[in-house]
Design an enzyme around this catalytic site. Sequence first.
Site, mmCIF file in Angstrom:
data_model
loop_
_atom_site.group_PDB
_atom_site.id
_atom_site.type_symbol
_atom_site.label_atom_id
_atom_site.label_comp_id
_atom_site.label_asym_id
_atom_site.label_seq_id
_atom_site.Cartn_x
_atom_site.Cartn_y
_atom_site.Cartn_z
ATOM 1 C CG ASP A 156 -14.213 -15.498 3.405
ATOM 2 O OD1 ASP A 156 -13.314 -16.229 3.846
ATOM 3 O OD2 ASP A 156 -14.473 -15.374 2.195
ATOM 4 C CG ASP B 7 -11.485 -19.458 3.912
ATOM 5 O OD1 ASP B 7 -10.247 -19.517 3.896
ATOM 6 O OD2 ASP B 7 -12.160 -19.450 2.873
ATOM 7 C CG ASP C 276 -10.822 -14.069 1.835
ATOM 8 O OD1 ASP C 276 -9.861 -13.616 2.493
ATOM 9 O OD2 ASP C 276 -11.025 -15.287 1.674
ATOM 10 N NE ARG D 111 -4.413 -17.861 1.769
ATOM 11 C CZ ARG D 111 -5.403 -18.573 1.213
ATOM 12 N NH1 ARG D 111 -6.654 -18.142 1.353
ATOM 13 N NH2 ARG D 111 -5.155 -19.670 0.551
#
Length: 522
Positions: free
Chosen positions: A161, A190, A194, A243
């Site tokens: 992340d 990734d 997040d 996302r």
Amino acid sequence: MRRPVTLRLLATLAATAMGATVCVALTSPQASAAVGSATGFATRNGGTTGGAGGQTVRATTGTQIHAALCNRASSSTPIIIQVEGTINHGNTTKVSGSSCNTAADVIELKQISNVTILGVGNGAVFDQLGIHIREASNIIIQNVTVRNVKKSGSPTSNGGDAIGMEADVRNVWVDHVTLEASGGESEGFDGLFDMKDNTQYVTLSYSILRNSGRGGLIGSSESDRSNGFVTYHHNLYENIDSRTPLLRGGVAHIYNNHYVRLNESGINSRAGAQAKVDNNYFQNSKDVLGTFYTDQAGYWQVSGNIFDNVTWSSRSGDNNPAGPNPTSNTSVSIPYSFSLDSASCVPSIVSQTAGANKGIRTSNGNCTPQSPTAGPTTPTPGPTTPTPGPTSPTPTPSQPSGTNLSIGAGSDGSSKASGTSYGDVRDGNMSTAWSPSGSTGSISIKWGSATSVSRINIREASGATGNIRNWRVVNHDNGAVLTSGTGAGVITFAPTSLRKITFEITSSSGTPRVAEFETYAG
């Protein structure tokens, strides 16, 4: 006494990088921890001010960032870390100290509060190195680039992340940053942004997220629904597979963002999430809003959006796009004020303002970029849940009636200055007092069983009257902010049954000295 701004202190920090002693120049306390003030949900729950009022430290390596955190008087002592240059694996090592909990190969903001990381000068680039926020609160990250963070391959950092938050995180403002990767999960990357495991009151503003398989998420699984109250505004999402964000539970406000080339899906509201989606511009993309890859539905309220060359797939099974003509299926209440730019000008205003090293310009709500003005980031008082309500009351001067429940109770706090004690605030003696080790800190009263409290009286010691400025009162049992405001004295709030109540001083005009922390049932 605060030193004049013209004085500088050279602090030699007990940390080493490549075998050399790390020296960081510290300036005197600044009036502001960032350029401008927090927006969106980051203004709630007492506000997000970062390191406002703390010392300013210059860092050119990751080790120096960690050393600055570890050199503070306590884990909550405010600090502004100005970063310039490239931060990478080669210059980021673990540093130890009582006010930090760092690790090598990642910028670790763990079990700390009141920190600003601000890119300055020729820019700050975190290259293949992520920023990890864990068990932390009141954090500002502004004007930096984080790129190519991997969870597999070499080197790895932060689970892949760019910026990741987890485990009881509160009040984070990420502003004017550039987060980018060079591929998706198969290439070792990734998420760019997040949040999971009880992360709340976050704003991502005027930022660029691009060239990644995953833009970011709220909630690590369908059962992780403890996150939410997140604002995304004036961001550019470009060449992202999915996302943007993925929402599992919680509330998100998504407005004035420019979405370009969302390749598989966009805003994915699922598992009971509620998204308010206002005046965004979606362009050359697919399935930009809906519930995808699950049978647990999410919800949205839409208005003013533009869909420019957006394609929509058919609804079937766990694929439920909101289009081709998205309509609202819920109503979402937003507890803060905001100004919407027209969706038609979003591509233009975002291109002029979003990302690192763009001058930290913002929009005035009329599609016109504004130059920054530095100033104190004063928190906006607000409840812990996003329901509009009146501003927290100003303490009243009258002495409470009834029994002072603090007498005979226990007490603890975030830190204590030399010669002071936590117990001094509950001994009924105005000649003794507690002070934090810095200009901010917290003091708590605690009982062995649940006790109903609806009023407290913060009595400052002689000679320190008026030193306490901004504060908030917290139900320590669950982290809920009961009220917030300015100045010591009598503070009232709704009757609350709890085992521990905390008075947090978030800013002061001098050294706070609390002689008595009285508590009352009514």
